[in-house]
Enzyme design. Structure first.
Site, short mmCIF file in Angstrom:
data_model
loop_
_atom_site.label_atom_id
_atom_site.label_comp_id
_atom_site.label_asym_id
_atom_site.label_seq_id
_atom_site.Cartn_x
_atom_site.Cartn_y
_atom_site.Cartn_z
N SER A 143 -4.62 -20.70 12.12
CA SER A 143 -3.77 -20.76 13.31
C SER A 143 -4.27 -19.77 14.34
O SER A 143 -4.77 -18.68 13.99
CB SER A 143 -2.32 -20.42 12.95
OG SER A 143 -1.52 -20.31 14.11
N TYR A 154 3.63 -14.36 9.30
CA TYR A 154 2.83 -15.59 9.37
C TYR A 154 1.44 -15.28 9.92
O TYR A 154 0.43 -15.77 9.41
CB TYR A 154 3.54 -16.60 10.26
CG TYR A 154 2.75 -17.84 10.58
CD1 TYR A 154 2.55 -18.83 9.63
CD2 TYR A 154 2.21 -18.04 11.86
CE1 TYR A 154 1.84 -19.98 9.93
CE2 TYR A 154 1.50 -19.19 12.17
CZ TYR A 154 1.31 -20.15 11.20
OH TYR A 154 0.60 -21.29 11.50
#
Length: 259
Positions: A143, A154
């Site tokens: 990501s 995350y």
């Protein structure tokens, strides 16, 4: 339609919806024998859609946050087709969106388990089989949010995915295996069939999540979210023989945002 993956065995995790489903369906259309790995019942719908289009697919439900679950998934592909040519590690995703001081320790653990361990374990389970044949490709889905707002756990997990990609690629490159990754930016997708956080309405402040949306769009040169096809295309390119001299890199797919 080209046939880049004719008779190649491809395992796609998190393939019941979103980017994973798009990758699985496109790969099957190009001849891949696809194993859909997902705990959502929608995995069966993906198999039906692929078969209806003339492709080959099977599915398995297993917990990829555990070693046993990842080992089970890879063994399923071996039992079905005798090898693994391509693994696409697509499981992961933000569960909570909020400033770091508001995360509880158990939520930090949950974010890392969701977005790091499935890739870490699946890579280990897959290379065991790939090394026997001295061939294979692993594409990890990372990501651009390794630098982003309101999702530090995350971000940390996806930073780990980037590190796995670079380090593992170096270890296995001379033994016929490539390890690469894409780093998607914000992506337009249908509503999730199974939400990552079923209590989001009670736990998620709208302004905290809006911060992510605003930052994502503001950071891109193109000032928009990408499409599923725009994410699946680079994944499949990296998985194909056309990328035979590419390994150890994470390719940003975020409309100019490098993360």
């Amino acid at each position: 339609m080209t046939r880049r993956f004719d008779e190649k065995v491809m395992v796609v995790t998190g393939a019941a919806q979103g980017i994973g489903r798009c990758v699985a369906e496109c790969a099957a259309a190009e001849g891949a024998l696809v194993l859909i790995v997902d705990r959502s019942p929608a995995r069966k719908d993906v198999v039906k859609a692929i078969r209806a289009a003339g492709g080959t697919a099977e599915a398995i439900s297993t917990n990829l946050e555990t070693w046993n679950g990842c080992e089970k998934a890879m063994q399923k592909a071996i039992d079905l087709w005798g090898r693994i040519d391509v693994l696409v590690n697509n499981v992961g995703g933000t569960i909570w969106a909020k400033p770091y001081e508001h995360y509880e320790p158990k939520q930090i653990d949950a974010e890392v388990k969701r977005s790091l361990f499935p890739t870490l374990y699946c890579c280990r389970a897959a290379i065991e089989h790939m090394l026997q044949r001295q061939a294979g490709v692993i594409v990890n889905v990372s990501s651009i949010a390794t630098r982003g707002l309101n999702r530090v756990p995350y971000s940390a997990a996806k930073g780990g995915v980037n590190a796995i990609t670079a380090s593992l690629a170096w270890e296995v490159a001379e033994r016929g295996i490539r390890v690469v990754a894409t780093a998607p930016g914000g992506t337009e997708a249908p509503p999730r069939i199974v939400p990552r956080n079923p209590n989001a309405d009670q736990e998620q402040r709208a302004d905290w999540y809006q911060t992510i949306v605003d930052q994502t769009i503001g950071s891109t040169f193109m000032k928009r979210y990408g499409t599923l096809d725009e994410q699946a295309g680079p994944i499949l390119f990296l998985a194909s023989d056309a990328a035979a001299y590419i390994t150890g890199v994470t390719v940003p797919v975020g409309g100019g945002d490098l993360g």
